[in-house]
Design an enzyme around this catalytic site. Sequence first.
Site, PDB file in Angstrom:
ATOM      1  N   SER A 277       8.880 -14.935  -7.988  1.00 38.89           N
ATOM      2  CA  SER A 277       9.897 -15.224  -6.993  1.00 38.89           C
ATOM      3  C   SER A 277      10.966 -16.014  -7.706  1.00 38.89           C
ATOM      4  O   SER A 277      10.670 -16.968  -8.415  1.00 38.89           O
ATOM      5  CB  SER A 277       9.294 -16.049  -5.858  1.00 38.89           C
ATOM      6  OG  SER A 277      10.336 -16.609  -5.078  1.00 38.89           O
ATOM      7  N   LYS A 283       5.220 -19.583  -7.856  1.00 32.85           N
ATOM      8  CA  LYS A 283       4.510 -18.478  -7.214  1.00 32.85           C
ATOM      9  C   LYS A 283       4.065 -17.413  -8.209  1.00 32.85           C
ATOM     10  O   LYS A 283       4.796 -17.033  -9.110  1.00 32.85           O
ATOM     11  CB  LYS A 283       5.402 -17.815  -6.157  1.00 32.85           C
ATOM     12  CG  LYS A 283       5.544 -18.676  -4.903  1.00 32.85           C
ATOM     13  CD  LYS A 283       6.024 -17.856  -3.729  1.00 32.85           C
ATOM     14  CE  LYS A 283       4.905 -17.007  -3.180  1.00 32.85           C
ATOM     15  NZ  LYS A 283       5.265 -16.362  -1.912  1.00 32.85           N
ATOM     16  N   ASN A 285       2.478 -14.020  -7.131  1.00 32.92           N
ATOM     17  CA  ASN A 285       1.945 -13.210  -6.033  1.00 32.92           C
ATOM     18  C   ASN A 285       0.918 -12.185  -6.516  1.00 32.92           C
ATOM     19  O   ASN A 285       1.129 -11.538  -7.539  1.00 32.92           O
ATOM     20  CB  ASN A 285       3.084 -12.492  -5.322  1.00 32.92           C
ATOM     21  CG  ASN A 285       3.962 -13.443  -4.546  1.00 32.92           C
ATOM     22  OD1 ASN A 285       3.507 -14.506  -4.136  1.00 32.92           O
ATOM     23  ND2 ASN A 285       5.219 -13.084  -4.365  1.00 32.92           N
ATOM     24  N   ARG A 316     -12.515  29.913  12.847  1.00 38.38           N
ATOM     25  CA  ARG A 316     -11.419  29.185  12.168  1.00 38.38           C
ATOM     26  C   ARG A 316     -10.803  28.265  13.204  1.00 38.38           C
ATOM     27  O   ARG A 316     -10.473  28.708  14.303  1.00 38.38           O
ATOM     28  CB  ARG A 316     -10.356  30.144  11.611  1.00 38.38           C
ATOM     29  CG  ARG A 316      -9.314  29.434  10.720  1.00 38.38           C
ATOM     30  CD  ARG A 316      -8.667  30.387   9.716  1.00 38.38           C
ATOM     31  NE  ARG A 316      -9.706  31.173   9.063  1.00 38.38           N
ATOM     32  CZ  ARG A 316      -9.643  32.488   8.858  1.00 38.38           C
ATOM     33  NH1 ARG A 316      -8.580  33.163   9.226  1.00 38.38           N
ATOM     34  NH2 ARG A 316     -10.658  33.131   8.301  1.00 38.38           N
TER      35      ARG A 316
END
Lengths: 457, 457, 457, 457
Positions: A277, A283, A285, A316
């Site tokens: 980020s 961060k 992630n 079918r």
Amino acid sequence: MRISDSFSSSFTAAAVTSIFSEESGLQSMLDFEAALAAAEMQEQVIPAGSAEAIAMCCRMELFDRKALAEAAALAGNLAIPMVKQLTALVRAQDAKAAGYVHWGATSQDAIDTGLVLQLRDALIVMEGQMSAVCDVLAGLTEQYRTTPMAGRTWLQQAVPVTFGLKVAGWLDTMLRHRERLSELKLRVLVVQFGGAAGTLASLGARGTDVSRALAEELGLRLPDVPWHSHRDRVAEVATFCGLLVGTMGKVARDLALMMQTEVGEVLEQAAEGRGGSSTMPHKRNPVAVAEILAVAVRVPGLVSTMLSAMVQEHERGLGGWHAEWAVLPEILKLTSDALEKMLDVLAELEVHADAMDENLDVTKGLVMAEAVSMALAVSMGRSEAHGLVEAASHRAIAERRHLLAVLQEDAVVVQHLGAEQLERLFDPLGYTGTAQAMIDRVLSSYAMVKKYGQVAR
Amino acid sequence: MRISDSFSSSFTAAAVTSIFSEESGLQSMLDFEAALAAAEMQEQVIPAGSAEAIAMCCRMELFDRKALAEAAALAGNLAIPMVKQLTALVRAQDAKAAGYVHWGATSQDAIDTGLVLQLRDALIVMEGQMSAVCDVLAGLTEQYRTTPMAGRTWLQQAVPVTFGLKVAGWLDTMLRHRERLSELKLRVLVVQFGGAAGTLASLGARGTDVSRALAEELGLRLPDVPWHSHRDRVAEVATFCGLLVGTMGKVARDLALMMQTEVGEVLEQAAEGRGGSSTMPHKRNPVAVAEILAVAVRVPGLVSTMLSAMVQEHERGLGGWHAEWAVLPEILKLTSDALEKMLDVLAELEVHADAMDENLDVTKGLVMAEAVSMALAVSMGRSEAHGLVEAASHRAIAERRHLLAVLQEDAVVVQHLGAEQLERLFDPLGYTGTAQAMIDRVLSSYAMVKKYGQVAR
Amino acid sequence: MRISDSFSSSFTAAAVTSIFSEESGLQSMLDFEAALAAAEMQEQVIPAGSAEAIAMCCRMELFDRKALAEAAALAGNLAIPMVKQLTALVRAQDAKAAGYVHWGATSQDAIDTGLVLQLRDALIVMEGQMSAVCDVLAGLTEQYRTTPMAGRTWLQQAVPVTFGLKVAGWLDTMLRHRERLSELKLRVLVVQFGGAAGTLASLGARGTDVSRALAEELGLRLPDVPWHSHRDRVAEVATFCGLLVGTMGKVARDLALMMQTEVGEVLEQAAEGRGGSSTMPHKRNPVAVAEILAVAVRVPGLVSTMLSAMVQEHERGLGGWHAEWAVLPEILKLTSDALEKMLDVLAELEVHADAMDENLDVTKGLVMAEAVSMALAVSMGRSEAHGLVEAASHRAIAERRHLLAVLQEDAVVVQHLGAEQLERLFDPLGYTGTAQAMIDRVLSSYAMVKKYGQVAR
Amino acid sequence: MRISDSFSSSFTAAAVTSIFSEESGLQSMLDFEAALAAAEMQEQVIPAGSAEAIAMCCRMELFDRKALAEAAALAGNLAIPMVKQLTALVRAQDAKAAGYVHWGATSQDAIDTGLVLQLRDALIVMEGQMSAVCDVLAGLTEQYRTTPMAGRTWLQQAVPVTFGLKVAGWLDTMLRHRERLSELKLRVLVVQFGGAAGTLASLGARGTDVSRALAEELGLRLPDVPWHSHRDRVAEVATFCGLLVGTMGKVARDLALMMQTEVGEVLEQAAEGRGGSSTMPHKRNPVAVAEILAVAVRVPGLVSTMLSAMVQEHERGLGGWHAEWAVLPEILKLTSDALEKMLDVLAELEVHADAMDENLDVTKGLVMAEAVSMALAVSMGRSEAHGLVEAASHRAIAERRHLLAVLQEDAVVVQHLGAEQLERLFDPLGYTGTAQAMIDRVLSSYAMVKKYGQVAR
């Protein structure tokens, strides 16, 4: 020659996507048509030479795929216009052979056998992926077999485990999935060939011989009876994927929880542009983990669709069969994609053994209360030991102190255990029971699967 | 002694319902506790005599089940209050033994091993039901192997099949389900025993020995590692049921369509109060078929729940595990119920061969067009034959006449085929290809499963 | 008088369970029969006096419910034997009136209108539960509106929020669910009355008048046309519950994560026998939260079943309708149960504001990096500010120091911001933007719903 | 300017596919970025001129979409690399403005608001499709309001209805779906704007003003609070589609059953290359109907996925959110596709009123038994009448004769009814009760929706 041969050695999600591309789907049906002609020529049902003429045209590059797609929308399936184009292509080369294209077959024969050929390729790829995941898991199990961490139940710390044991649990499950895959392949990899309504009527008395030759030609087994509207085979592939994805979702959830900022026990590898980020430099992630979890959210509903779709009418189905066309490939692609992400995460997993260790101290020793209680029980009896430790625990909580400190003040405890043993009891690794034996068993099963392809029972 | 022994010879949905009753669930956990005590005494982990004292109290009749249910709501599971009551019961008999109740185990060990014991019973019942359904299907296959009826694709008549072949297709699928069941039992029928977080820490060095003895005591296999939060085993039972129910839904749909007022080829048996309507005396509602179809609508969503629930956290899940408790028994009960209804419908099926025959004439011979076309092709070539029959068919439709009548006026056709053969071509049974060989193959596989429990490959 | 009147003021899951009990289901159908007779007498379709005679017998206590259940299994639904028993009961009192029981109606009219009456009761209960949950959420929002905690994305700490804002987000969603409920009630609470195939043929010209009177009698709306095989109304109740449960699952997941040993920001209330572990005194298992999560795992599959079941044939479905009977009540009971658990958890939630605060420091100030960067940007430009803070963050990570300490050493930063402001920037509450305004908006909408039953737009 | 403006007048499935193309998805996010810049400039949060510079670059043609896709895989979402590329594009024009790209926003703001813009377009298209389907249904209702056909329950003929009444039932349901759509649009078409964790912290005190201006700029409503991890809005779009598709599946099932060879009451239009079979000239496969049924099989599972995905963690979910990305567009595309097929089938439906009439005679008059019984009841009492007709019906069945013939021989019947009335009672249209009044009510509601957009209550 199957279109997939070129990447059969490359066990990637991209391979599975390619196997289920439009081009590959078309080629699979053409492989059926070529094999059918070869079988029928061999059985002298169609004239010598026709099979070669037909086979020469069974190459998807020769087809006008845009026209095919448009005609398929009208006709209700791809096989009808495919047979038309193929016939025209053959006619341009050998007018007589053109009369023997798709001889005795119906659309569903081409579509379903084509699907089985795609499934064979896709399952090979996934088998390779599963094997690679198992290798990494076995490595992690070995490497961290004595790395203590908190065992957690109900999202609460319970008693210690080792990270290696946790991974061994994941590996054990994967080995069962490999066993399931071996079993279902025997059921699923069969030819579909029945003609208009499953009797092979237009082949008269030669139906059985042609069927057998066709199966041999394709390297598939011959079922007792055509399976046009009996979809347990293809649905089983879906349920297998559902089970496999469920396990991967579990592993991903474990990893996601361990990656939390407040836990920090593992991390996905860092890479430029990965999971970062710009404004929040701390961060990292769990990007790949999120994608695995997304697959785990999506596949169960798709499996239920495959099961609902099994209710197909007469010889079918109307709607059920059509529902499968998009859903089964989607399931396989998602599963293969999750396998790839799983391998990616695990192979480069950053393991923070120090954080595991620190987290084991978050409860200020309470996570070891059971260990102390069991040790005391030997000499003072279980019930008294339990009462004593419980009281100490409550004191520790109330006074926000470490349980060891509280117990060290308790003369009875020190007398029974001795100061040294008491402190040793707070070593998490000392209270992991038969974890090492369990790990050995799992690794031994892994080695057996690696060597013989399956676990002996 | 398992509570289910009394009805293990009775393969009914009621038996499965009983197996998953509250009482039976409680008893299954108590069976685990008794076996655990026996194993631990044998391994000298708990004192001589305790196992007997504990076993004596492991009878669900002795428990206050209302109090249990209330405490379970608070505690979050049934095992915690069960162990409390059991301990109290044992204490009243033998205070010392009371200290060894549930020794080294955790709630999930009792709950999951208890579940496996219930599954073992339920799968035995279902195996019996499946076997009975196969017997009936084999009988119908044999009986109607040469009874012609319309093969139908897209809900349109296509070419003839025989009713025996249609049933053989159903049977073939059921045989595969039996194979799946055999395979999964080896994986599923295992003990769960891991203690608080799967390490058996509180048993110190004796975990492995006790585990082995426990498995032996219960007649279950011992897995390499506890499987608390790895749910592929139980989820596989669900997916198996999903596949089986899908097939039953398909059979029920076929039957429902054949029972339509305008088709009338089969009927559910008539009985006082069954499927009738007081004001509409002509109605014979397919009551049992409707219930099978309802099961087929319900089970796929439940299977998806079991797959979603697999994503369980760390060493014990939060929510996922709890979701299984109601859902898996529901799936098994519904599946067993559908098997019972299926047996009920098939065993007493009214088959109207005359209606099958009449329906084959609804198209005024068009359903035999392919047969004529193939016969003509032999002498006049495929393409010309096809064009000729197609033109005749269109004329028949336009003039609302029978295709045979139109063809009989065509000198070319009569010349090529002769009047007699032309008429014979309109015999549906004559155009059923290799149906009889297929039936033979299916019946032979059935016989093999009957004799050896599985198909040799 | 509806059976549910007695508990209509008690908004509990037990009430919903009772509404969908067998007894209550039977009574609901009898309420239909009584109202039908009343309407028909009023419209002079049946003789004076018959309605009273019929109504007297429309009390479920008078019925042999065991016989009913057995006959229902054969007949295919409960209404057929119910009408038989009712007729016999009336005949014993008034032979003539017995001839007018169920006059002009079909089984589905009684079953579906009975269901609507049950739904009306159940939705009232759930409305009450939702309202109570909203009250508690509004209280928490107000109480913790300025209590800072970490906002978390991807399970990573991002920037600060307040606990009140988090709760306001939950409340906002609940208000939308109340709006949905208001809307669907207008569509769902209608009478079903059509006779054998939806034409009311047996009432001749009087069908419309009787329908209108019946609707009035029951306090339900009259639809334009009978809706026997059009199930969007009942399916919509299911989808509404699906959405509501999805939200509750989200709230429960948030709570479960906050309750983790390593996070400890909230706890379910402690109670004797609740969520504890005898050997692990530090454990406080999130028992109610687990049950809400289990509901969130289960309901989506059940909703998909209700949607699949909508494909019902002609004027009465085969299988689809029958599938609804167990599934819709199950959905409502689970939803009401989750609402009860949710209220239980939230009303007694232990909130540890201190832990929230401590967790905001786990990243050693990095969670405030954006705040510092934005503040610096004012004077030095965004790009330069960002670069500077990023570098400082990386240093803080590398040296395992607090970001504030690192920044305090940076002369440029101190010069731009001043020492005091720099420190203030690390106050999380100072960086919560418009959280307070958002909270005000949500609380104002809540107040409006509270007062007027809905939000004005 | 929205990319969809060019086809907003074209209500086709292709339009919905285009709305959810990668290009259109990218453009929708860029529309958000442009509007955000405009709003922020208007509120003087960013410098004059920057919005224009940014807007100029918010055109998806300017982007390197291949690079975007690759970066998205690493970054975990599309918005992060989109913002990077956009910033670079703007920088090339206006370095200062580049600093204000995406100002104060987070990835999810762009992704979710972009999604809302796509949903707005897609719902407009679907509204148009639904309106067109309603028009055709209203026409069919009117045209066939007095065309008798068999009403069928449990797939058995019950009593007569008219084809117009059947269609009116379909229409009635569609009108409710339009109502649902109107309601949900008010909830769903809102802006998402919250910044990193939903507080708009980086906008300081200006968050509310910017939000309001942004909403106005985009023509969306402003919610009370950001809804990042509260997914009821998007999930409601999915459940709405689920309900709509359920209805279409029901209509398609009805049509498929009516198209059966043995029923032949309606047919899909014939067209070159449509639904035919080269070897079976009598076949007219219900191709479009099969595709609608396939959609009805697929969508319920996808809806359950959207509901499962609602359980999203804290301020941004892990897995749940990602699962939505493919699933919601798939649901909308499938729904729109089914609407298109539905319109296609209905607009050109071949209705065979003669076959409907003939089928009413399949039971040899038994389908009229209730009518005779009700007529006799007037003079001889209900019970006696019923007994008499029941006996006659059983005789008719036993002797394979027409019920009318049997009754004509019964002197009592003839005396009570007269020969002429007796025969008239076998006119199906005479026994359709209030069908015409029901049709009038539905058509009147349709007219109201047509005129005012909704039904007045």
